[in-house]
Design a protein around this motif. Sequence first.
Motif, PDB file in Angstrom:
ATOM      1  N   ILE A   1       0.710  -1.061   0.024  1.00 60.63           N
ATOM      2  CA  ILE A   1       0.262  -0.128   0.054  1.00 60.63           C
ATOM      3  C   ILE A   1       0.737   1.464   0.117  1.00 60.63           C
ATOM      4  N   SER A   2       1.929   1.357   0.828  1.00 55.89           N
ATOM      5  CA  SER A   2       2.694   2.419   0.730  1.00 55.89           C
ATOM      6  C   SER A   2       3.488   2.717  -0.212  1.00 55.89           C
ATOM      7  N   ALA A   3       3.937   1.525  -1.140  1.00 55.15           N
ATOM      8  CA  ALA A   3       4.708   1.402  -2.461  1.00 55.15           C
ATOM      9  C   ALA A   3       3.599   2.264  -3.420  1.00 55.15           C
ATOM     10  N   MET A   4       2.495   1.697  -3.478  1.00 56.03           N
ATOM     11  CA  MET A   4       1.539   2.133  -4.528  1.00 56.03           C
ATOM     12  C   MET A   4       1.106   3.753  -4.293  1.00 56.03           C
ATOM     13  N   ASN A   5       1.090   4.011  -3.059  1.00 54.43           N
ATOM     14  CA  ASN A   5       0.718   5.303  -2.716  1.00 54.43           C
ATOM     15  C   ASN A   5       1.894   6.382  -3.255  1.00 54.43           C
ATOM     16  N   LEU A   6       3.016   5.918  -3.060  1.00 54.98           N
ATOM     17  CA  LEU A   6       4.366   6.715  -3.681  1.00 54.98           C
ATOM     18  C   LEU A   6       4.210   6.766  -4.987  1.00 54.98           C
ATOM     19  N   CYS A   7       3.654   5.918  -5.538  1.00 54.52           N
ATOM     20  CA  CYS A   7       3.629   5.809  -7.148  1.00 54.52           C
ATOM     21  C   CYS A   7       2.320   6.550  -7.615  1.00 54.52           C
ATOM     22  N   HIS A   8       1.634   7.065  -6.741  1.00 52.82           N
ATOM     23  CA  HIS A   8       0.292   7.691  -7.013  1.00 52.82           C
ATOM     24  C   HIS A   8      -0.667   6.780  -7.579  1.00 52.82           C
ATOM     25  N   VAL A   9      -0.908   5.700  -7.244  1.00 49.05           N
ATOM     26  CA  VAL A   9      -1.665   4.376  -7.864  1.00 49.05           C
ATOM     27  C   VAL A   9      -3.065   4.784  -7.266  1.00 49.05           C
ATOM     28  N   PRO A  10      -4.298   5.028  -8.081  1.00 52.21           N
ATOM     29  CA  PRO A  10      -5.356   5.188  -7.482  1.00 52.21           C
ATOM     30  C   PRO A  10      -5.809   4.069  -6.546  1.00 52.21           C
ATOM     31  N   GLU A  11      -6.762   4.524  -5.425  1.00 50.86           N
ATOM     32  CA  GLU A  11      -7.036   3.466  -4.418  1.00 50.86           C
ATOM     33  C   GLU A  11      -7.920   2.378  -4.924  1.00 50.86           C
ATOM     34  N   ALA A  12      -8.685   2.777  -6.105  1.00 50.13           N
ATOM     35  CA  ALA A  12      -9.502   1.644  -6.729  1.00 50.13           C
ATOM     36  C   ALA A  12      -8.767   0.546  -7.093  1.00 50.13           C
ATOM     37  N   PHE A  13      -7.679   0.743  -7.333  1.00 46.65           N
ATOM     38  CA  PHE A  13      -6.511  -0.375  -7.754  1.00 46.65           C
ATOM     39  C   PHE A  13      -6.005  -0.866  -6.310  1.00 46.65           C
ATOM     40  N   ILE A  14      -5.616   0.006  -5.437  1.00 45.36           N
ATOM     41  CA  ILE A  14      -4.879  -0.597  -4.315  1.00 45.36           C
ATOM     42  C   ILE A  14      -5.669  -1.310  -3.234  1.00 45.36           C
ATOM     43  N   ILE A  15      -6.911  -1.064  -3.224  1.00 45.18           N
ATOM     44  CA  ILE A  15      -7.795  -1.776  -2.044  1.00 45.18           C
ATOM     45  C   ILE A  15      -7.918  -2.895  -2.546  1.00 45.18           C
ATOM     46  N   PRO A  16      -8.214  -3.414  -3.701  1.00 47.87           N
ATOM     47  CA  PRO A  16      -8.616  -4.830  -4.092  1.00 47.87           C
ATOM     48  C   PRO A  16      -7.264  -5.803  -3.919  1.00 47.87           C
ATOM     49  N   VAL A  17      -6.361  -5.080  -4.462  1.00 47.73           N
ATOM     50  CA  VAL A  17      -5.050  -5.956  -4.559  1.00 47.73           C
ATOM     51  C   VAL A  17      -4.500  -6.259  -2.991  1.00 47.73           C
ATOM     52  N   SER A  18      -4.633  -5.110  -2.203  1.00 48.70           N
ATOM     53  CA  SER A  18      -4.319  -5.276  -0.886  1.00 48.70           C
ATOM     54  C   SER A  18      -5.165  -6.458  -0.070  1.00 48.70           C
ATOM     55  N   VAL A  19      -6.381  -6.463  -0.477  1.00 45.16           N
ATOM     56  CA  VAL A  19      -7.273  -7.636  -0.027  1.00 45.16           C
ATOM     57  C   VAL A  19      -6.760  -8.875  -0.427  1.00 45.16           C
ATOM     58  N   VAL A  20      -6.237  -8.956  -1.783  1.00 44.23           N
ATOM     59  CA  VAL A  20      -5.699 -10.389  -2.325  1.00 44.23           C
ATOM     60  C   VAL A  20      -4.546 -10.668  -1.288  1.00 44.23           C
ATOM     61  N   PHE A  21      -3.665  -9.806  -1.116  1.00 46.39           N
ATOM     62  CA  PHE A  21      -2.479 -10.237  -0.474  1.00 46.39           C
ATOM     63  C   PHE A  21      -2.985 -11.103   0.886  1.00 46.39           C
ATOM     64  N   ARG A  22      -3.816 -10.674   1.690  1.00 47.24           N
ATOM     65  CA  ARG A  22      -4.214 -11.482   2.685  1.00 47.24           C
ATOM     66  C   ARG A  22      -5.360 -12.213   2.410  1.00 47.24           C
ATOM     67  N   PHE A  23      -5.919 -12.451   1.237  1.00 42.27           N
ATOM     68  CA  PHE A  23      -6.888 -13.421   0.860  1.00 42.27           C
ATOM     69  C   PHE A  23      -6.312 -14.655   0.478  1.00 42.27           C
ATOM     70  N   ILE A  24      -5.254 -14.901  -0.306  1.00 44.94           N
ATOM     71  CA  ILE A  24      -4.481 -15.983  -0.584  1.00 44.94           C
ATOM     72  C   ILE A  24      -4.191 -16.894   0.545  1.00 44.94           C
ATOM     73  N   PRO A  25      -3.179 -16.254   1.301  1.00 49.60           N
ATOM     74  CA  PRO A  25      -2.909 -17.222   2.563  1.00 49.60           C
ATOM     75  C   PRO A  25      -3.821 -17.412   3.646  1.00 49.60           C
ATOM     76  N   THR A  26      -4.664 -16.940   3.686  1.00 55.07           N
ATOM     77  CA  THR A  26      -5.851 -17.074   4.519  1.00 55.07           C
ATOM     78  C   THR A  26      -6.857 -18.148   3.929  1.00 55.07           C
ATOM     79  N   LEU A  27      -7.037 -18.173   2.712  1.00 58.57           N
ATOM     80  CA  LEU A  27      -7.841 -19.414   1.866  1.00 58.57           C
ATOM     81  C   LEU A  27      -6.968 -20.512   1.994  1.00 58.57           C
ATOM     82  N   GLY A  28      -5.249 -20.269   2.081  1.00 56.17           N
ATOM     83  CA  GLY A  28      -4.768 -21.601   2.036  1.00 56.17           C
ATOM     84  C   GLY A  28      -4.930 -22.430   3.182  1.00 56.17           C
ATOM     85  N   GLU A  29      -4.923 -21.345   4.245  1.00 50.43           N
ATOM     86  CA  GLU A  29      -5.200 -22.185   5.791  1.00 50.43           C
ATOM     87  C   GLU A  29      -6.519 -22.685   5.847  1.00 50.43           C
TER      88      GLU A  29
END
Length: 244
Positions: A123-151
């Motif tokens: 999230i911090s890296a994407m904010n520094l690149c001025h990426v829209p939050e419409a992209f940051i929020i779904p991708v940041s959820v995916v970062f936690r979604f995949i490990p949780t789904l594996g568990e």
Amino acid sequence: MKENVIYRPPKHRGVYLDPRTKVLFMFVLATLIFFVNKNLLMNSVLVLIPIVLLLSNHRYRPAFIYGGLFIIAILAKLLHGKLEFPYLLAMFLGLITELIFRFFPVFMFGYYIIKSTKPNEFISAMNLCHVPEAFIIPVSVVFRFIPTLGEESRSIGNAMRMREVRFGTPKFWKNPILILEYRVIPLMMSIAKIGEELSAAALSRGLGGLKKRSCLVELSFGIYDIGMAVITVLLIIWIIVGRM
């Protein structure tokens, strides 16, 4: 009375790449991989990069599995035309070889990004690149979604083993559909629940708010990022010269 201690983020040890370097190199890798279809050496170098990064991140099992498939693909390439295989086997080997050389490097590098990057760093890296939050929020959820789904998948597997619902057991031979039913239905329910919970957790932490969020993560380009930049430039020059 104890004095207030200022929190300082822990320093990274070992091979650490900035999230911006990882994302940019993944796009470069996905682009270059389609320009080296006739050069086995260049293709091998591009395939080896994700393997080395996975090993540096102590992801030995996926690295060895991918490395084994990579060796099989090289042998299939070298033996192509020297040995005669049945038509179906030759077609299957050709398909697997192309998948390993064309798509697996990008998939494995994406796996490395997910396993080696924390959501707050991304999230911090994407904010520094001025990426829209419409992209940051779904991708940041995916970062936690995949490990949780594996568990969740491992927990479902443990429950199935306790009930002796697995391949080769009497219950399986009596009703093979049980494996599909006991695996897929709980997993689908978990996917819906996990997605809702992670989305709510992301919003409760301030993602999507109107004000700018602060972040304690300190991102900077280091020696390994410079090394990746040098490798990228050398690969581009190598491919350009090779195609002349």
